[in-house]
Design an enzyme around this catalytic site. Sequence first.
Site, mmCIF file in Angstrom:
data_model
loop_
_atom_site.group_PDB
_atom_site.id
_atom_site.type_symbol
_atom_site.label_atom_id
_atom_site.label_comp_id
_atom_site.label_asym_id
_atom_site.label_seq_id
_atom_site.Cartn_x
_atom_site.Cartn_y
_atom_site.Cartn_z
ATOM 1 N N LYS A 22 53.862 -48.624 -15.235
ATOM 2 C CA LYS A 22 54.091 -47.434 -14.408
ATOM 3 C C LYS A 22 55.539 -47.372 -13.931
ATOM 4 O O LYS A 22 56.198 -46.326 -14.037
ATOM 5 C CB LYS A 22 53.145 -47.451 -13.221
ATOM 6 C CG LYS A 22 53.242 -46.240 -12.313
ATOM 7 C CD LYS A 22 52.377 -46.426 -11.061
ATOM 8 C CE LYS A 22 50.932 -46.685 -11.402
ATOM 9 N NZ LYS A 22 50.086 -46.922 -10.202
ATOM 10 N N ARG A 109 53.164 -48.374 -4.897
ATOM 11 C CA ARG A 109 52.248 -48.281 -6.040
ATOM 12 C C ARG A 109 52.319 -49.532 -6.898
ATOM 13 O O ARG A 109 53.407 -50.018 -7.236
ATOM 14 C CB ARG A 109 52.581 -47.061 -6.911
ATOM 15 C CG ARG A 109 52.315 -45.717 -6.222
ATOM 16 C CD ARG A 109 52.549 -44.577 -7.226
ATOM 17 N NE ARG A 109 52.047 -43.315 -6.718
ATOM 18 C CZ ARG A 109 52.779 -42.433 -6.045
ATOM 19 N NH1 ARG A 109 54.055 -42.708 -5.791
ATOM 20 N NH2 ARG A 109 52.252 -41.309 -5.610
ATOM 21 N N GLY A 124 43.506 -46.156 -12.079
ATOM 22 C CA GLY A 124 42.607 -46.416 -10.960
ATOM 23 C C GLY A 124 42.143 -47.848 -10.815
ATOM 24 O O GLY A 124 41.340 -48.145 -9.916
ATOM 25 N N GLN A 175 58.579 -46.065 -3.354
ATOM 26 C CA GLN A 175 59.329 -44.811 -3.461
ATOM 27 C C GLN A 175 59.227 -43.986 -2.188
ATOM 28 O O GLN A 175 58.242 -44.092 -1.441
ATOM 29 C CB GLN A 175 58.767 -43.968 -4.625
ATOM 30 C CG GLN A 175 58.935 -44.588 -5.995
ATOM 31 C CD GLN A 175 58.194 -43.758 -7.028
ATOM 32 O OE1 GLN A 175 57.007 -43.933 -7.248
ATOM 33 N NE2 GLN A 175 58.924 -42.836 -7.658
ATOM 34 N N GLU A 270 51.134 -37.116 -13.223
ATOM 35 C CA GLU A 270 50.775 -36.879 -11.823
ATOM 36 C C GLU A 270 51.974 -36.241 -11.128
ATOM 37 O O GLU A 270 53.109 -36.718 -11.256
ATOM 38 C CB GLU A 270 50.412 -38.203 -11.156
ATOM 39 C CG GLU A 270 49.889 -38.076 -9.749
ATOM 40 C CD GLU A 270 49.497 -39.425 -9.155
ATOM 41 O OE1 GLU A 270 49.583 -39.565 -7.924
ATOM 42 O OE2 GLU A 270 49.125 -40.326 -9.930
ATOM 43 N N GLN A 282 54.064 -39.941 -11.495
ATOM 44 C CA GLN A 282 53.549 -40.928 -12.433
ATOM 45 C C GLN A 282 53.328 -40.241 -13.778
ATOM 46 O O GLN A 282 53.063 -39.037 -13.838
ATOM 47 C CB GLN A 282 52.220 -41.500 -11.933
ATOM 48 C CG GLN A 282 51.667 -42.662 -12.750
ATOM 49 C CD GLN A 282 50.437 -43.264 -12.091
ATOM 50 O OE1 GLN A 282 50.256 -43.145 -10.888
ATOM 51 N NE2 GLN A 282 49.599 -43.895 -12.865
ATOM 52 N N ARG A 284 51.402 -41.317 -17.672
ATOM 53 C CA ARG A 284 50.769 -42.335 -18.515
ATOM 54 C C ARG A 284 50.181 -41.667 -19.759
ATOM 55 O O ARG A 284 49.863 -40.477 -19.746
ATOM 56 C CB ARG A 284 49.681 -43.083 -17.753
ATOM 57 C CG ARG A 284 48.657 -42.187 -17.091
ATOM 58 C CD ARG A 284 47.609 -42.998 -16.331
ATOM 59 N NE ARG A 284 46.822 -42.105 -15.481
ATOM 60 C CZ ARG A 284 46.932 -42.042 -14.163
ATOM 61 N NH1 ARG A 284 47.795 -42.821 -13.526
ATOM 62 N NH2 ARG A 284 46.193 -41.215 -13.471
ATOM 63 N N HIS A 813 24.019 -44.308 -47.957
ATOM 64 C CA HIS A 813 23.489 -45.575 -48.449
ATOM 65 C C HIS A 813 22.281 -46.076 -47.657
ATOM 66 O O HIS A 813 21.229 -46.376 -48.225
ATOM 67 C CB HIS A 813 24.596 -46.638 -48.432
ATOM 68 C CG HIS A 813 24.094 -48.010 -48.707
ATOM 69 N ND1 HIS A 813 23.889 -48.480 -49.978
ATOM 70 C CD2 HIS A 813 23.705 -48.998 -47.866
ATOM 71 C CE1 HIS A 813 23.403 -49.705 -49.909
ATOM 72 N NE2 HIS A 813 23.302 -50.042 -48.652
#
Length: 855
Positions: A22, A109, A124, A175, A270, A282, A284, A813
Amino acid sequence: MPDLVFQLSDPTAADPSVAGGKGAALARLRSLGFPVPDGRIVATEAYRQLVESPEIEPLIADLADAAEGETDEREDLAATLREAVRSLSLPPPVTDALAALPPGQYAVRSSATNEDLPQASFAGQYDSYLGVEGTDALADAVLRCFASTFTDRAVAYRARNGVSTASTRMAVAVQRMVEPDASGIAFTADPISGDRTVSVVEAGPGRGDAQVSGTATADTVRFDADAGETLSYAVGDGRSERVLTDGDVRALVAIAARIAAALGRPQDVEWAIRDGEIHVLQSRPITALFPVPEPRPTDDRTHVYYSFGHRQGMPEAMPPLALDVWRRLTDRVGESFGLRVRFTAAAGGRLYLDLTPFLRSPRLRERLLENFAAVDEPAGDALRTLLAERPDEFPASAPSIGGYWRAARSATRVAPFLARALRGMPRALCCSDPAATPERVKETYDARVERAARTVRGAETPAARVEAAHRAIRDAFDWLLDPFYGPFLAAMLSGFLLRRLRPGHREHVDALALGIEADAVYRMTMSIGDLADVARETPAVAAAIRDGATREELADRVDAAAFLDALDEFLDEYGFRAVGEIDPSRPRYREDPTPILNAVAGRLETAGGEHRERTAALGSRARRARRALLRESPPFIRPIVGRLASVYRGNLGIREHPKFALSRLLDLFRDAVLDAGSELESAGALSDRDDVWLLSYDELLAGLDDPRTLAGIGLAERRREFERFRGLSAPRIVTSDGTVPRARPERESGTALTGTGAAPGVAEGIARVVTDPGRERLERGEVLVAPYTDPGWTPLFLNAAAVVTEVGGRLTHGSLVAREYGIPAVVAVADATDRIETGDRIRVDGTRGVVERLD
């Protein structure tokens, strides 16, 4: 001593090993000019110094040992670790850096080194804290983020994804806090359908705490990125006004798209808006998305692809070399049928076939859908859904002179193939001895394969052997079906005519296909039963096999000599087969006979010779059915019915002969490639000979000519990508924009699951979910529940009371083998291996296509 804290703008912070996934993504985005709030990264080195202390390190080792053990023990150890980490003090350089931050609130974070990865987002799983103010509170929040490495959910998530706790390192992003007017997530592709042309934005007022907790729903916006317009805007429950303006949506979609382009894959971004300013909090990867087929179409039209693996009953990922070879072979087949464009694409380590040319012709489209109804119902349903929902993108071309000309050209290419296919059918239908056909066809294939084997083994260099083996497979497509189609089409036509001539006797016609001993797969399973009989003669050997003894362990036993001789004899005939054998990278039975030993172990609880008695009983049923058909037919058509019945039963015995021949050629190719891998390992170009499967075919030949050409290829990255692909669930149908169309809604009620009824009859038993027949065993009378079944799974059928699979159709098959064995089968049951558990008592109704839980 390494630095423990970095500015977010420091280039070092963009290194995931320093800042975690992150933090590194945020640092990179900030360096690219995206509106990421400024801050600091508490580096993974600070975490390492804490957890490698004498108090913590032994606890992590204990947790690693308990990862596969009891949940209670694991959770107790994790709780102890969290408390231990929170009780520590941060290194002074970290507390000094936190104290030097300007006054105000901060977001703290967690950022683990295995977080926000392409194969596992860890969304999460770790903790973050908002609105933190003051040096002591910041230090406590950082320690809590470090401690969240050991939350129960994170430990369990790592275990499921094969990620080591001991190798995990945690950084923390600190941050400036943005107190938003609105916040949410922007997906740069539709996370449900996979459509890369649609962005989805979810938004809520303020921090969005109510949306995160589930007490309120977010506004949901679907935006067409190509057209630049909103497709829909759904306001969340309990609100009457939109959270976002049209301008907000366009700006969010634009920023998210640029982030995805910068990071190289679709993103889940985010965001927060404060006083009209957008802040990126964020980003990801969207890990659930299946890759888009490559190469992309060049005609600016949406293309539709079908999974080759699903058609073959083996939908798992293949490594690059195996995939490359199949692409070459399949494209060559497409060219022989007049297809002017490349017929194949690759996605997620799977081969996909481009159906688009067939969809443009109304007649071919309908025949394609009819074919899917027989071989893969869910694929047909998904395709019908796609055509209904997006008709403008797949218009059927109106007849034209050009179209007729192309059809005529294709017909001229296909005509010789059809002539060859039909050439032997009249003789097979009217004249030749059906009982002798399987052995005659087998001898033809054996001669062809032996000729190819002599050519491959006679090649003087590893490169020449690889080329000869590849050429043998390629050329096989020119002759592989010649001995097969005439007799087999005669069998299919005979079955069709019998059902038309005797419409009230379908059950008798179906019974003609029971217990066909000439069938190659049936012979193999009978030989496994014979192996069990040999093992049973020495109780101590039988007990060792039942306890999971390997071939090497059996070789150390004097009393196992007779069994090992029988096993070697079996492997001499069938050792070229494997689970998932269309992938030549997979070990063959002769290399690892564990699946065979497991099948033998499952037979040891039955009486000796029981499998032969069962075959005799099935044969008796087939003979009674033939007599009934003759007895109840009018005298003037009895000779015709008798001949048709003989042709149907006799010629069905060649059904697996082409696949056996192709499997032997793939085995030759595997041997040649592994020899080449050993050569490259000796030359220092590969660290392990099995890495040869990570090369393309051209790279392999170039490397054999000059090993230096393999420098810098990036095999470690290819290996990681292949492992990621192996964890993906491949869709049957996918479009060039990434959309995975849904199949029909399941007709389920209560405890019933539905699929395609593939082999008639009803059976009850205890379910055994098997995902790897090399490691798992099916006991006699259990119901086999599997993701798929190709010929390598067939040994398990010997013990099965019934079969349930996630993949397949009536003509695949596993379905055909189940019908030959006289056991019920239901295929194409969505997520069967997840929704049925080992130990469940279930009823399998192969006639209606229903599986019911009885407990």
